[in-house]
Design a protein around this motif. Structure first.
Motif, PDB file in Angstrom:
ATOM      1  N   UNK A 190       0.869  -1.174  -0.159  1.00  0.00           N
ATOM      2  CA  UNK A 190       0.061  -0.103   0.109  1.00  0.00           C
ATOM      3  C   UNK A 190       0.713   1.394  -0.031  1.00  0.00           C
ATOM      4  N   UNK A 191       2.241   1.290   0.426  1.00  0.00           N
ATOM      5  CA  UNK A 191       2.701   2.460   0.406  1.00  0.00           C
ATOM      6  C   UNK A 191       4.003   2.527  -0.341  1.00  0.00           C
ATOM      7  N   UNK A 192       3.629   2.105  -1.544  1.00  0.00           N
ATOM      8  CA  UNK A 192       4.757   1.964  -2.770  1.00  0.00           C
ATOM      9  C   UNK A 192       4.319   2.541  -3.655  1.00  0.00           C
ATOM     10  N   UNK A 193       5.064   2.796  -4.846  1.00  0.00           N
ATOM     11  CA  UNK A 193       4.778   3.330  -6.153  1.00  0.00           C
ATOM     12  C   UNK A 193       4.095   2.370  -6.873  1.00  0.00           C
ATOM     13  N   UNK A 194       2.832   2.978  -7.738  1.00  0.00           N
ATOM     14  CA  UNK A 194       2.466   1.766  -8.318  1.00  0.00           C
ATOM     15  C   UNK A 194       2.787   1.459  -9.612  1.00  0.00           C
ATOM     16  N   UNK A 195       3.646   2.188  -9.952  1.00  0.00           N
ATOM     17  CA  UNK A 195       4.289   2.082 -11.385  1.00  0.00           C
ATOM     18  C   UNK A 195       5.384   0.610 -11.298  1.00  0.00           C
ATOM     19  N   UNK A 196       5.853   0.187  -9.841  1.00  0.00           N
ATOM     20  CA  UNK A 196       6.664  -1.068  -9.890  1.00  0.00           C
ATOM     21  C   UNK A 196       5.780  -2.212 -10.288  1.00  0.00           C
ATOM     22  N   UNK A 197       4.612  -2.071  -9.818  1.00  0.00           N
ATOM     23  CA  UNK A 197       3.721  -3.433 -10.024  1.00  0.00           C
ATOM     24  C   UNK A 197       3.227  -3.557 -11.380  1.00  0.00           C
ATOM     25  N   UNK A 198       2.991  -2.481 -12.019  1.00  0.00           N
ATOM     26  CA  UNK A 198       2.666  -2.517 -13.153  1.00  0.00           C
ATOM     27  C   UNK A 198       3.756  -2.613 -14.316  1.00  0.00           C
ATOM     28  N   UNK A 199       3.778  -3.601 -15.114  1.00  0.00           N
ATOM     29  CA  UNK A 199       4.756  -3.544 -16.112  1.00  0.00           C
ATOM     30  C   UNK A 199       4.097  -2.902 -17.418  1.00  0.00           C
ATOM     31  N   UNK A 200       4.493  -1.844 -17.514  1.00  0.00           N
ATOM     32  CA  UNK A 200       4.229  -0.891 -18.841  1.00  0.00           C
ATOM     33  C   UNK A 200       5.249  -1.415 -20.019  1.00  0.00           C
ATOM     34  N   UNK A 201       4.705  -1.666 -21.159  1.00  0.00           N
ATOM     35  CA  UNK A 201       5.614  -1.942 -22.211  1.00  0.00           C
ATOM     36  C   UNK A 201       5.151  -0.949 -23.141  1.00  0.00           C
ATOM     37  N   UNK A 202       6.320  -0.051 -23.605  1.00  0.00           N
ATOM     38  CA  UNK A 202       6.077   0.785 -24.878  1.00  0.00           C
ATOM     39  C   UNK A 202       6.019   0.155 -26.216  1.00  0.00           C
ATOM     40  N   UNK A 203       4.788   0.123 -26.603  1.00  0.00           N
ATOM     41  CA  UNK A 203       4.529  -0.573 -27.878  1.00  0.00           C
ATOM     42  C   UNK A 203       5.142   0.254 -29.016  1.00  0.00           C
ATOM     43  N   UNK A 204       5.859  -0.724 -29.675  1.00  0.00           N
ATOM     44  CA  UNK A 204       6.495  -0.243 -30.903  1.00  0.00           C
ATOM     45  C   UNK A 204       5.286  -0.083 -32.158  1.00  0.00           C
ATOM     46  N   UNK A 205       5.347   1.070 -32.739  1.00  0.00           N
ATOM     47  CA  UNK A 205       4.354   1.096 -34.043  1.00  0.00           C
ATOM     48  C   UNK A 205       5.317   0.886 -35.130  1.00  0.00           C
ATOM     49  N   UNK A 206       4.587   0.003 -36.119  1.00  0.00           N
ATOM     50  CA  UNK A 206       5.517  -0.258 -37.403  1.00  0.00           C
ATOM     51  C   UNK A 206       5.821   1.180 -38.221  1.00  0.00           C
ATOM     52  N   UNK A 207       6.802   0.930 -39.011  1.00  0.00           N
ATOM     53  CA  UNK A 207       6.973   2.137 -39.798  1.00  0.00           C
ATOM     54  C   UNK A 207       6.001   2.380 -40.963  1.00  0.00           C
ATOM     55  N   UNK A 208       5.673   3.747 -41.300  1.00  0.00           N
ATOM     56  CA  UNK A 208       4.911   3.987 -42.385  1.00  0.00           C
ATOM     57  C   UNK A 208       5.274   3.571 -43.538  1.00  0.00           C
ATOM     58  N   UNK A 209       4.759   2.557 -44.332  1.00  0.00           N
ATOM     59  CA  UNK A 209       5.262   2.070 -45.730  1.00  0.00           C
ATOM     60  C   UNK A 209       3.990   2.343 -46.654  1.00  0.00           C
ATOM     61  N   UNK A 210       4.504   2.763 -47.881  1.00  0.00           N
ATOM     62  CA  UNK A 210       3.569   2.699 -49.033  1.00  0.00           C
ATOM     63  C   UNK A 210       3.132   1.300 -49.617  1.00  0.00           C
ATOM     64  N   UNK A 211       2.084   1.147 -49.524  1.00  0.00           N
ATOM     65  CA  UNK A 211       0.992  -0.052 -49.730  1.00  0.00           C
ATOM     66  C   UNK A 211       0.702   0.042 -51.193  1.00  0.00           C
ATOM     67  N   UNK A 212       0.540  -1.118 -51.910  1.00  0.00           N
ATOM     68  CA  UNK A 212       0.150  -0.969 -53.326  1.00  0.00           C
ATOM     69  C   UNK A 212      -1.134  -0.197 -53.696  1.00  0.00           C
ATOM     70  N   UNK A 213      -2.258  -0.246 -52.825  1.00  0.00           N
ATOM     71  CA  UNK A 213      -3.464   0.635 -52.949  1.00  0.00           C
ATOM     72  C   UNK A 213      -2.886   1.963 -53.178  1.00  0.00           C
ATOM     73  N   UNK A 214      -2.144   2.522 -52.346  1.00  0.00           N
ATOM     74  CA  UNK A 214      -2.084   4.130 -52.241  1.00  0.00           C
ATOM     75  C   UNK A 214      -1.455   4.626 -53.424  1.00  0.00           C
ATOM     76  N   UNK A 215      -0.840   3.898 -54.502  1.00  0.00           N
ATOM     77  CA  UNK A 215      -0.223   4.241 -55.695  1.00  0.00           C
ATOM     78  C   UNK A 215      -1.074   3.727 -56.759  1.00  0.00           C
ATOM     79  N   UNK A 216      -2.232   2.980 -56.588  1.00  0.00           N
ATOM     80  CA  UNK A 216      -2.907   2.594 -57.841  1.00  0.00           C
ATOM     81  C   UNK A 216      -3.742   3.526 -58.300  1.00  0.00           C
ATOM     82  N   UNK A 217      -3.300   3.605 -59.905  1.00  0.00           N
ATOM     83  CA  UNK A 217      -3.995   4.516 -60.533  1.00  0.00           C
ATOM     84  C   UNK A 217      -5.526   4.654 -60.824  1.00  0.00           C
ATOM     85  N   UNK A 218      -5.993   3.584 -60.751  1.00  0.00           N
ATOM     86  CA  UNK A 218      -7.438   3.390 -61.101  1.00  0.00           C
ATOM     87  C   UNK A 218      -8.336   3.780 -59.735  1.00  0.00           C
ATOM     88  N   UNK A 219      -7.778   3.911 -58.706  1.00  0.00           N
ATOM     89  CA  UNK A 219      -8.504   4.166 -57.304  1.00  0.00           C
ATOM     90  C   UNK A 219      -8.580   5.594 -57.247  1.00  0.00           C
TER      91      UNK A 219
END
Length: 134
Positions: A54-83
């Motif tokens: 009860x008298x401790x920092x709550x961050x010690x008990x919670x294991x927070x993991x920084x979620x890594x986001x994937x790199x932004x990449x160009x996908x095929x639908x983004x460059x499709x001329x017909x779209x």
């Protein structure tokens, strides 16, 4: 500050009266019906009184993991001329070029004579009266 404290006390007293007024205390004996379950008595366990929990920092008990986001990449639908080259039926509108109009070059429009000049400001007695400005 004094007013806020008075308001806080008033609201607290009213809330207490509302809560206490709704309590029914017909008797102190336990009334058991056929459908009620008997609860076991509550026990005080060691973890409930452990100061390290009860008298401790709550961050010690919670294991927070920084979620890594994937790199932004160009996908095929983004460059499709017909779209991206769809035709929604919008008509191309052409605007006429800028032209000089008669009101833009008339002397009467731009060389107007001021109707009335303001009178010059003067120093009045009330402006320097020491009785007014003390």
């Amino acid at each position: 500050m004094k007013t806020k404290m008075k308001q806080l006390v008033t609201v607290s007293v009213l809330a207490f009266q509302i809560l206490a007024g709704n309590v029914r205390a017909d008797g102190t004996e336990a009334k058991i019906t056929l459908f009620e379950e008997n609860e076991t008595t509550l026990r005080l366990e060691d973890w409930m009184t452990d100061e390290t929990i009860w008298n401790s920092n709550s961050a010690i008990f919670a294991d927070f993991v920084q979620e890594a986001e994937p790199k932004a990449e160009i996908e095929s639908w983004m460059t499709e001329a017909g779209l991206w080259s769809f035709n929604c039926g919008f008509a191309n509108e052409t605007e006429p070029g800028l032209e000089l109009e008669s009101w833009m070059v008339e002397d009467f429009t731009w060389n107007k004579v001021p109707i009335e000049n303001d009178s010059k400001l003067s120093l009045e007695s009330w402006m320097t009266n020491e009785k007014i400005w003390k």
